[in-house]
Design a protein around this motif. Sequence first.
Motif, PDB file in Angstrom:
ATOM      1  N   GLY A 231       0.796  -1.219   0.000  1.00 14.37           N
ATOM      2  CA  GLY A 231       0.000   0.000   0.000  1.00 14.37           C
ATOM      3  C   GLY A 231       0.828   1.268   0.000  1.00 14.37           C
ATOM      4  N   GLY A 232       2.153   1.135  -0.089  1.00 11.49           N
ATOM      5  CA  GLY A 232       3.018   2.312  -0.177  1.00 11.49           C
ATOM      6  C   GLY A 232       3.674   2.719   1.126  1.00 11.49           C
ATOM      7  N   LYS A 233       3.475   1.951   2.207  1.00 13.18           N
ATOM      8  CA  LYS A 233       4.139   2.272   3.475  1.00 13.18           C
ATOM      9  C   LYS A 233       5.603   1.844   3.405  1.00 13.18           C
ATOM     10  CE  LYS A 233      -0.023   3.142   5.156  1.00 13.18           C
ATOM     11  NZ  LYS A 233      -0.496   4.526   5.392  1.00 13.18           N
ATOM     12  N   HIS A 234       6.411   2.420   4.296  1.00 10.01           N
ATOM     13  CA  HIS A 234       7.795   1.993   4.459  1.00 10.01           C
ATOM     14  C   HIS A 234       7.891   1.135   5.714  1.00 10.01           C
ATOM     15  CE1 HIS A 234       8.515   5.469   1.822  1.00 10.01           C
ATOM     16  NE2 HIS A 234       9.689   4.944   1.545  1.00 10.01           N
ATOM     17  N   MET A 235       8.804   0.156   5.689  1.00  9.50           N
ATOM     18  CA  MET A 235       9.107  -0.611   6.899  1.00  9.50           C
ATOM     19  C   MET A 235      10.615  -0.667   7.088  1.00  9.50           C
ATOM     20  SD  MET A 235       6.433  -3.759   7.478  1.00  9.50           S
ATOM     21  CE  MET A 235       7.031  -3.829   9.195  1.00  9.50           C
ATOM     22  N   ILE A 236      11.038  -0.540   8.335  1.00 10.27           N
ATOM     23  CA  ILE A 236      12.445  -0.672   8.697  1.00 10.27           C
ATOM     24  C   ILE A 236      12.540  -1.776   9.752  1.00 10.27           C
ATOM     25  CG2 ILE A 236      14.416   0.439   9.810  1.00 10.27           C
ATOM     26  CD1 ILE A 236      13.394   3.095   8.697  1.00 10.27           C
ATOM     27  N   PHE A 237      13.503  -2.658   9.582  1.00  7.15           N
ATOM     28  CA  PHE A 237      13.748  -3.735  10.534  1.00  7.15           C
ATOM     29  C   PHE A 237      15.161  -3.567  11.076  1.00  7.15           C
ATOM     30  CE2 PHE A 237      10.079  -6.377   9.359  1.00  7.15           C
ATOM     31  CZ  PHE A 237       9.772  -5.847   8.106  1.00  7.15           C
ATOM     32  N   THR A 238      15.323  -3.549  12.388  1.00 11.15           N
ATOM     33  CA  THR A 238      16.642  -3.336  12.972  1.00 11.15           C
ATOM     34  C   THR A 238      17.163  -4.613  13.619  1.00 11.15           C
ATOM     35  OG1 THR A 238      15.906  -2.665  15.192  1.00 11.15           O
ATOM     36  CG2 THR A 238      15.965  -0.952  13.486  1.00 11.15           C
ATOM     37  N   ASP A 239      18.465  -4.827  13.448  1.00  7.49           N
ATOM     38  CA  ASP A 239      19.178  -5.887  14.144  1.00  7.49           C
ATOM     39  C   ASP A 239      18.498  -7.239  13.961  1.00  7.49           C
ATOM     40  OD1 ASP A 239      20.288  -7.225  16.919  1.00  7.49           O
ATOM     41  OD2 ASP A 239      21.671  -5.737  16.103  1.00  7.49           O
ATOM     42  N   ILE A 240      18.240  -7.960  15.046  1.00  7.54           N
ATOM     43  CA  ILE A 240      17.664  -9.299  14.966  1.00  7.54           C
ATOM     44  C   ILE A 240      16.230  -9.285  14.438  1.00  7.54           C
ATOM     45  CG2 ILE A 240      16.698  -9.402  17.309  1.00  7.54           C
ATOM     46  CD1 ILE A 240      17.720 -12.293  17.469  1.00  7.54           C
ATOM     47  N   ALA A 241      15.577  -8.134  14.479  1.00 11.55           N
ATOM     48  CA  ALA A 241      14.222  -8.032  13.928  1.00 11.55           C
ATOM     49  C   ALA A 241      14.216  -8.214  12.418  1.00 11.55           C
ATOM     50  CB  ALA A 241      13.590  -6.687  14.290  1.00 11.55           C
ATOM     51  N   MET A 242      15.389  -8.209  11.787  1.00 12.66           N
ATOM     52  CA  MET A 242      15.433  -8.502  10.361  1.00 12.66           C
ATOM     53  C   MET A 242      14.961  -9.931  10.071  1.00 12.66           C
ATOM     54  SD  MET A 242      18.647  -6.466   8.645  1.00 12.66           S
ATOM     55  CE  MET A 242      19.889  -6.909   9.837  1.00 12.66           C
ATOM     56  N   LYS A 243      14.955 -10.777  11.099  1.00 12.90           N
ATOM     57  CA  LYS A 243      14.376 -12.118  10.932  1.00 12.90           C
ATOM     58  C   LYS A 243      12.882 -12.017  10.634  1.00 12.90           C
ATOM     59  CE  LYS A 243      17.573 -14.870  13.749  1.00 12.90           C
ATOM     60  NZ  LYS A 243      17.673 -15.827  14.887  1.00 12.90           N
ATOM     61  N   ASP A 244      12.240 -10.992  11.188  1.00 10.44           N
ATOM     62  CA  ASP A 244      10.824 -10.759  10.874  1.00 10.44           C
ATOM     63  C   ASP A 244      10.658 -10.452   9.389  1.00 10.44           C
ATOM     64  OD1 ASP A 244      10.613 -10.965  13.592  1.00 10.44           O
ATOM     65  OD2 ASP A 244       9.960  -8.904  13.947  1.00 10.44           O
ATOM     66  N   MET A 245      11.608  -9.694   8.852  1.00 11.96           N
ATOM     67  CA  MET A 245      11.562  -9.333   7.444  1.00 11.96           C
ATOM     68  C   MET A 245      11.676 -10.575   6.563  1.00 11.96           C
ATOM     69  SD  MET A 245      14.081  -6.716   5.424  1.00 11.96           S
ATOM     70  CE  MET A 245      13.930  -6.439   3.667  1.00 11.96           C
ATOM     71  N   VAL A 246      12.535 -11.511   6.958  1.00 11.26           N
ATOM     72  CA  VAL A 246      12.698 -12.742   6.194  1.00 11.26           C
ATOM     73  C   VAL A 246      11.395 -13.528   6.156  1.00 11.26           C
ATOM     74  CG1 VAL A 246      13.898 -14.961   6.106  1.00 11.26           C
ATOM     75  CG2 VAL A 246      15.162 -12.877   6.671  1.00 11.26           C
ATOM     76  N   MET A 247      10.686 -13.551   7.280  1.00 10.69           N
ATOM     77  CA  MET A 247       9.442 -14.305   7.345  1.00 10.69           C
ATOM     78  C   MET A 247       8.318 -13.600   6.591  1.00 10.69           C
ATOM     79  SD  MET A 247       9.461 -15.948  11.187  1.00 10.69           S
ATOM     80  CE  MET A 247       8.285 -17.214  10.714  1.00 10.69           C
ATOM     81  N   ALA A 248       8.321 -12.278   6.619  1.00  2.67           N
ATOM     82  CA  ALA A 248       7.266 -11.537   5.931  1.00  2.67           C
ATOM     83  C   ALA A 248       7.534 -11.414   4.433  1.00  2.67           C
ATOM     84  CB  ALA A 248       7.112 -10.148   6.550  1.00  2.67           C
ATOM     85  N   PHE A 249       8.829 -11.330   4.064  1.00  2.00           N
ATOM     86  CA  PHE A 249       9.215 -11.146   2.664  1.00  2.00           C
ATOM     87  C   PHE A 249      10.300 -12.162   2.291  1.00  2.00           C
ATOM     88  CE2 PHE A 249       7.991  -7.145   4.637  1.00  2.00           C
ATOM     89  CZ  PHE A 249       6.966  -6.711   3.812  1.00  2.00           C
ATOM     90  N   PRO A 250       9.964 -13.435   2.294  1.00  6.60           N
ATOM     91  CA  PRO A 250      10.982 -14.491   2.110  1.00  6.60           C
ATOM     92  C   PRO A 250      11.709 -14.454   0.779  1.00  6.60           C
ATOM     93  CG  PRO A 250       8.754 -15.393   1.920  1.00  6.60           C
ATOM     94  CD  PRO A 250       8.606 -13.987   2.424  1.00  6.60           C
ATOM     95  N   LYS A 251      11.144 -13.853  -0.236  1.00  7.44           N
ATOM     96  CA  LYS A 251      11.772 -13.830  -1.556  1.00  7.44           C
ATOM     97  C   LYS A 251      12.754 -12.680  -1.714  1.00  7.44           C
ATOM     98  CE  LYS A 251       7.871 -16.025  -3.940  1.00  7.44           C
ATOM     99  NZ  LYS A 251       6.888 -15.877  -5.046  1.00  7.44           N
ATOM    100  N   TYR A 252      12.808 -11.791  -0.735  1.00  4.41           N
ATOM    101  CA  TYR A 252      13.629 -10.592  -0.872  1.00  4.41           C
ATOM    102  C   TYR A 252      14.881 -10.592  -0.015  1.00  4.41           C
ATOM    103  CZ  TYR A 252       9.603  -8.729  -3.350  1.00  4.41           C
ATOM    104  OH  TYR A 252       8.590  -8.538  -4.248  1.00  4.41           O
TER     105      TYR A 252
END
Length: 256
Positions: A231-252
């Motif tokens: 929808g055009g929002k930005h997300m930032i993941f810091t430190d170990i929270a980047m694991k959340d990014m892997v789970m939410a965006f596994p292809k990236y």
Amino acid sequence: MAKRLVLLFAVALLAVPLLAAVPSSGMEPGAMETRAPAVTERYEMMPFENGTLLIPMDSMQADRLSVFGMIHALLRNDTQLHRLITPPEQFIRTRNRPAGANYSGGPFLVTEFNETLMDEMRNKFQNVTVDYVSELFISSKVYSVKKATSILLITGMYDWGRTHTLLDRMSIPYYKTTTTVVAGRPEMMLDYDLIIDDSKGWAADWESASNPNQVQKVVQLTGMMRTAVNGGKHMIFTDIAMKDMVMAFPKYMTIV
């Protein structure tokens, strides 16, 4: 300590998404930010006359951290800014540099401003370099910044990420909440322009999720993250929270 400094510097660079640009530009390289796919750039051509306020964003800027706070504050006070897209660098003559200089880093210009407000800004952000254009120039790579981005800062039980320290240092307001609150109402992420999943995020809980209720919660949270970004929002993941990014965006992204 070195790791923490790198993290804070990276978030400082990502202060650019704190400024809701119109039109939207593509994502800067880096693993910490996720946003919607880049759109075709549409820049304006604009003249900037003598007296236009100039805020450098390169080595000519004395305080390259607090400057983001000043820009955010100007936007919160209904001051429209224009950013020059570089490269190439823009040659500009100013009162402090009458012979002219090449400005890189995407300097901001303000064509219409309230003098009283600017005095307040200078008093609050005393180390920030501000100059004035002294000779008319025209740029064909300008985009307008019209509003300050609203920020949702999500922390865990322990405030490991400490991103609030950086935001406070820049005097940028934000709404701080916890992973527990957002897990109970994930749709609240859609109410903000910038969502910061601060360390340690949900990763530990997600990795141990086994019963159907836990798994469903993971599906809801990651799905809402994708909805926000699409929808055009930005997300930032810091430190170990980047694991959340892997789970939410596994292809990236993959963490090795």
